[in-house]
Design a protein around this motif. Structure first.
Motif, PDB file in Angstrom:
ATOM      1  N   ASN A   1      17.338  -3.049 -11.732  1.00 52.39           N
ATOM      2  CA  ASN A   1      17.186  -4.259 -10.921  1.00 52.39           C
ATOM      3  C   ASN A   1      15.738  -4.719 -10.760  1.00 52.39           C
ATOM      4  O   ASN A   1      15.282  -5.055  -9.670  1.00 52.39           O
ATOM      5  N   ALA A   2      15.021  -4.733 -11.901  1.00 45.89           N
ATOM      6  CA  ALA A   2      13.677  -5.308 -11.921  1.00 45.89           C
ATOM      7  C   ALA A   2      13.777  -6.814 -12.129  1.00 45.89           C
ATOM      8  O   ALA A   2      14.782  -7.334 -12.623  1.00 45.89           O
ATOM      9  N   LYS A   3      12.695  -7.504 -11.803  1.00 43.59           N
ATOM     10  CA  LYS A   3      12.702  -8.970 -11.915  1.00 43.59           C
ATOM     11  C   LYS A   3      12.777  -9.419 -13.367  1.00 43.59           C
ATOM     12  O   LYS A   3      13.472 -10.382 -13.685  1.00 43.59           O
ATOM     13  N   THR A   4      12.046  -8.740 -14.251  1.00 42.11           N
ATOM     14  CA  THR A   4      12.066  -9.067 -15.674  1.00 42.11           C
ATOM     15  C   THR A   4      12.194  -7.779 -16.486  1.00 42.11           C
ATOM     16  O   THR A   4      11.959  -6.676 -15.976  1.00 42.11           O
ATOM     17  N   GLN A   5      12.522  -7.919 -17.782  1.00 45.29           N
ATOM     18  CA  GLN A   5      12.593  -6.750 -18.648  1.00 45.29           C
ATOM     19  C   GLN A   5      11.226  -6.103 -18.790  1.00 45.29           C
ATOM     20  O   GLN A   5      11.104  -4.871 -18.840  1.00 45.29           O
ATOM     21  N   LYS A   6      10.191  -6.920 -18.859  1.00 46.47           N
ATOM     22  CA  LYS A   6       8.833  -6.385 -18.954  1.00 46.47           C
ATOM     23  C   LYS A   6       8.495  -5.554 -17.727  1.00 46.47           C
ATOM     24  O   LYS A   6       7.929  -4.463 -17.834  1.00 46.47           O
ATOM     25  N   ASP A   7       8.823  -6.052 -16.540  1.00 43.20           N
ATOM     26  CA  ASP A   7       8.564  -5.294 -15.311  1.00 43.20           C
ATOM     27  C   ASP A   7       9.297  -3.963 -15.332  1.00 43.20           C
ATOM     28  O   ASP A   7       8.751  -2.934 -14.928  1.00 43.20           O
ATOM     29  N   ALA A   8      10.541  -3.983 -15.803  1.00 41.98           N
ATOM     30  CA  ALA A   8      11.343  -2.754 -15.838  1.00 41.98           C
ATOM     31  C   ALA A   8      10.680  -1.707 -16.729  1.00 41.98           C
ATOM     32  O   ALA A   8      10.532  -0.544 -16.343  1.00 41.98           O
ATOM     33  N   LYS A   9      10.272  -2.109 -17.918  1.00 39.20           N
ATOM     34  CA  LYS A   9       9.665  -1.163 -18.857  1.00 39.20           C
ATOM     35  C   LYS A   9       8.318  -0.665 -18.363  1.00 39.20           C
ATOM     36  O   LYS A   9       8.003   0.533 -18.458  1.00 39.20           O
ATOM     37  N   VAL A  10       7.504  -1.570 -17.852  1.00 40.42           N
ATOM     38  CA  VAL A  10       6.177  -1.187 -17.363  1.00 40.42           C
ATOM     39  C   VAL A  10       6.290  -0.175 -16.233  1.00 40.42           C
ATOM     40  O   VAL A  10       5.563   0.827 -16.194  1.00 40.42           O
ATOM     41  N   CYS A  11       7.202  -0.407 -15.312  1.00 40.22           N
ATOM     42  CA  CYS A  11       7.361   0.498 -14.168  1.00 40.22           C
ATOM     43  C   CYS A  11       7.910   1.863 -14.609  1.00 40.22           C
ATOM     44  O   CYS A  11       7.430   2.914 -14.168  1.00 40.22           O
ATOM     45  N   ALA A  12       8.908   1.853 -15.479  1.00 44.46           N
ATOM     46  CA  ALA A  12       9.478   3.113 -15.949  1.00 44.46           C
ATOM     47  C   ALA A  12       8.460   3.929 -16.726  1.00 44.46           C
ATOM     48  O   ALA A  12       8.344   5.145 -16.547  1.00 44.46           O
ATOM     49  N   LYS A  13       7.682   3.270 -17.596  1.00 45.04           N
ATOM     50  CA  LYS A  13       6.651   3.955 -18.373  1.00 45.04           C
ATOM     51  C   LYS A  13       5.587   4.557 -17.470  1.00 45.04           C
ATOM     52  O   LYS A  13       5.068   5.654 -17.719  1.00 45.04           O
ATOM     53  N   SER A  14       5.235   3.835 -16.427  1.00 42.74           N
ATOM     54  CA  SER A  14       4.186   4.308 -15.532  1.00 42.74           C
ATOM     55  C   SER A  14       4.587   5.604 -14.834  1.00 42.74           C
ATOM     56  O   SER A  14       3.787   6.534 -14.713  1.00 42.74           O
ATOM     57  N   ILE A  15       5.836   5.690 -14.409  1.00 43.09           N
ATOM     58  CA  ILE A  15       6.310   6.910 -13.750  1.00 43.09           C
ATOM     59  C   ILE A  15       6.286   8.086 -14.717  1.00 43.09           C
ATOM     60  O   ILE A  15       5.764   9.161 -14.423  1.00 43.09           O
TER      61      ILE A  15
ATOM     62  N   LYS B   1      15.702  -3.335  -6.674  1.00 45.25           N
ATOM     63  CA  LYS B   1      16.477  -4.322  -5.904  1.00 45.25           C
ATOM     64  C   LYS B   1      15.786  -5.685  -5.880  1.00 45.25           C
ATOM     65  O   LYS B   1      15.679  -6.341  -4.844  1.00 45.25           O
ATOM     66  N   ASP B   2      15.308  -6.098  -7.059  1.00 40.21           N
ATOM     67  CA  ASP B   2      14.510  -7.316  -7.138  1.00 40.21           C
ATOM     68  C   ASP B   2      14.910  -8.218  -8.307  1.00 40.21           C
ATOM     69  O   ASP B   2      14.225  -9.183  -8.608  1.00 40.21           O
ATOM     70  N   GLY B   3      16.004  -7.857  -9.010  1.00 43.72           N
ATOM     71  CA  GLY B   3      16.401  -8.652 -10.167  1.00 43.72           C
ATOM     72  C   GLY B   3      17.581  -8.013 -10.868  1.00 43.72           C
ATOM     73  O   GLY B   3      18.367  -7.296 -10.247  1.00 43.72           O
ATOM     74  N   GLU B   4      17.692  -8.247 -12.182  1.00 41.31           N
ATOM     75  CA  GLU B   4      18.855  -7.776 -12.928  1.00 41.31           C
ATOM     76  C   GLU B   4      18.488  -6.972 -14.170  1.00 41.31           C
ATOM     77  O   GLU B   4      19.362  -6.665 -14.986  1.00 41.31           O
ATOM     78  N   HIS B   5      17.230  -6.603 -14.336  1.00 45.79           N
ATOM     79  CA  HIS B   5      16.793  -5.941 -15.566  1.00 45.79           C
ATOM     80  C   HIS B   5      16.540  -4.450 -15.347  1.00 45.79           C
ATOM     81  O   HIS B   5      16.120  -4.036 -14.255  1.00 45.79           O
ATOM     82  N   GLY B   6      16.807  -3.658 -16.382  1.00 42.62           N
ATOM     83  CA  GLY B   6      16.620  -2.220 -16.275  1.00 42.62           C
ATOM     84  C   GLY B   6      15.932  -1.642 -17.494  1.00 42.62           C
ATOM     85  O   GLY B   6      15.785  -2.293 -18.525  1.00 42.62           O
ATOM     86  N   ALA B   7      15.514  -0.383 -17.385  1.00 38.24           N
ATOM     87  CA  ALA B   7      14.874   0.323 -18.495  1.00 38.24           C
ATOM     88  C   ALA B   7      15.055   1.819 -18.294  1.00 38.24           C
ATOM     89  O   ALA B   7      15.222   2.297 -17.162  1.00 38.24           O
ATOM     90  N   VAL B   8      15.008   2.545 -19.407  1.00 41.43           N
ATOM     91  CA  VAL B   8      15.102   4.005 -19.378  1.00 41.43           C
ATOM     92  C   VAL B   8      13.894   4.569 -20.113  1.00 41.43           C
ATOM     93  O   VAL B   8      13.502   4.066 -21.167  1.00 41.43           O
ATOM     94  N   ALA B   9      13.291   5.606 -19.555  1.00 45.72           N
ATOM     95  CA  ALA B   9      12.149   6.277 -20.191  1.00 45.72           C
ATOM     96  C   ALA B   9      12.366   7.781 -20.101  1.00 45.72           C
ATOM     97  O   ALA B   9      13.078   8.273 -19.215  1.00 45.72           O
ATOM     98  N   TRP B  10      11.727   8.508 -21.032  1.00 49.20           N
ATOM     99  CA  TRP B  10      11.911   9.954 -21.084  1.00 49.20           C
ATOM    100  C   TRP B  10      10.568  10.661 -21.180  1.00 49.20           C
ATOM    101  O   TRP B  10       9.619  10.174 -21.795  1.00 49.20           O
ATOM    102  N   GLY B  11      10.490  11.833 -20.582  1.00 45.86           N
ATOM    103  CA  GLY B  11       9.274  12.641 -20.660  1.00 45.86           C
ATOM    104  C   GLY B  11       9.579  14.065 -20.237  1.00 45.86           C
ATOM    105  O   GLY B  11      10.732  14.501 -20.237  1.00 45.86           O
TER     106      GLY B  11
END
Length: 406
Positions: free
Chosen positions: A287-301, A380-390
């Motif tokens: 539930n990110a605002k954009t796909q870019k936001d979703a990926k950036v946030c997941a990568k950062s974690i 809880k800010d949109g409809e986009h998601g992303a998955v990251a692994w580490g």
């Protein structure tokens, strides 16, 4: 689509592969591999974003431009052939030419990959005879031996094969990969080689691979370093006999789904095998605002060394996750964020609407003590998601990388 157990590169029609010990590694372990399509094939590749690119990448980028046919890949471990100047380029070209001469191809129809120590000249006195010997033995080789030959600090072989029906024809995609350290989003010290008998156009294969890499290998992180040698290569030889896939139709959708699955599974195996790792960590961000936001946030974690260290110690330090979100550059509202941990031991929520809530430290530790932990973040800010692994960051990571050259 189904996973084919105990199948590998050589189970895909028209492909041969082998891995041998040529003498690059003093240990006696396999260090040189060949992957060969007995039929003409199209190829696509993705390369590191590092400005410092090893000689093999420079050769491959040119060969993919000038040749519509790519039938072989030669790969070595134990030496990266990076930062080796004109001599390194000559050595990489010599490797492709040696394969070409042995298999009756043009050197532009051969791709080359190397992994290992940076800045050391290739020991061509063993590489060239090794290539010739490997080519002679191709018909008796196995994909499993090729998977072994590309390993450096990897602790296990990474391989997967799937089958999908296209035009009622069994289309296989098989891949092998290596990667353990120097792993970071936008690819890393990782190599991945895929083969398929699908009949697909070169242009669409290239587009599909680019999209697939974006959601798989570009979403993993072990230690924050992006290497000079990273690449993903796929060869498609069309022997399945399906109608040519050249546009985004139903057949394309089936192929892409299978390719995405293979690449994500290999990416997870790379993350799981991070140097010194004890846990695979998966970030599921919703539930990110954009796909870019979703990926950036997941990568950062997944890239945060503080988060990784906390997970090594099974410390439910959710503050580090919030912190990594905050400096990610992603657009979100902190006061909306929920954070949960989950795996087979259960699910526990630690953060609601951006603030910590009471939780059982004992239950949290039981979850974090497992070899797989899923961090669930809901913006809880949109409809986009992303998955990251580490993976976690352990004491052994320092031990391994403190003596890598010795």
């Amino acid at each position: 689509m189904k996973i084919l157990q105990n199948k590998t590169l050589t189970d895909v029609s028209g492909f041969q592969a082998i891995g041998i010990h040529s003498g690059i590694k003093k240990s006696g372990n396999k260090d040189l591999g060949i992957i060969y399509s007995t039929k003409p094939a199209v190829a696509a590749a993705a390369f590191t974003t590092n400005i410092v690119k090893a000689a093999p990448l420079q050769i491959n980028m040119e060969n993919l431009k000038i040749s519509q046919n790519t039938q072989a890949i030669v790969v070595n471990s134990g030496n990266a052939n990076a930062c080796t100047g004109a001599e390194g380029l000559n050595h990489a070209h010599q490797m492709t030419q040696t394969v070409a001469d042995a298999l009756g191809l043009s050197s532009s129809e051969v791709l080359v990959a190397s992994t290992g120590i940076i800045g050391v000249p290739m020991p061509m006195q063993v590489v060239v005879p090794g290539i010739k010997a490997a080519c002679e033995l191709l018909a008796t080789g196995t994909g499993a031996s090729a998977a072994e030959a590309i390993m450096t600090t990897d602790s296990f072989v990474k391989s997967i094969t799937v089958e999908v029906m296209i035009d009622e024809k069994p289309v296989l995609i098989s891949g092998i990969a290596k990667g353990s350290g120097m792993i970071h989003p936008n690819m890393a010290t990782m190599l991945s080689f895929l083969v398929t008998n699908a009949n697909i156009s070169k242009s669409l294969l290239s587009e599909t691979l680019k999209d697939s890499v974006s959601d798989s290998y570009n979403m993993i992180s072990v230690d924050g370093d992006t290497s000079t040698n990273d690449m993903v290569i796929i060869l498609a030889n069309g022997t399945a006999g399906n109608t040519l896939v050249e546009k985004a139709d139903g057949n394309y959708g089936k192929f892409k789904e299978a390719l995405d699955f293979v690449n994500k599974e290999l990416a997870k195996l790379i993350a799981q095998d991070g140097e010194g790792a004890t846990k695979l960590i998966e970030i599921s961000l919703y539930n990110a605002k954009t796909q870019k936001d979703a990926k950036v946030c997941a990568k950062s974690i997944i890239s945060s060394n503080l988060v990784k260290s906390a997970f090594f110690g099974s410390d439910a330090n959710w503050g580090r996750i919030m912190c990594s979100l905050g400096y990610s550059g992603g657009n979100f509202v902190p006061e909306k964020v929920d954070i949960l941990f989950k795996n087979e031991k259960g699910t526990i929520q630690l953060v609601k609407d951006g603030a910590g809530i009471p939780f059982s430290e004992e239950q949290a530790k039981e979850i974090l003590d497992q070899k797989y932990v899923n961090i669930v973040v809901d913006l809880k800010d949109g409809e986009h998601g992303a998955v990251a692994w580490g993976c976690d960051l352990s004491y052994d990571y320092i031990k391994i990388n403190g003596s890598y050259r010795s």
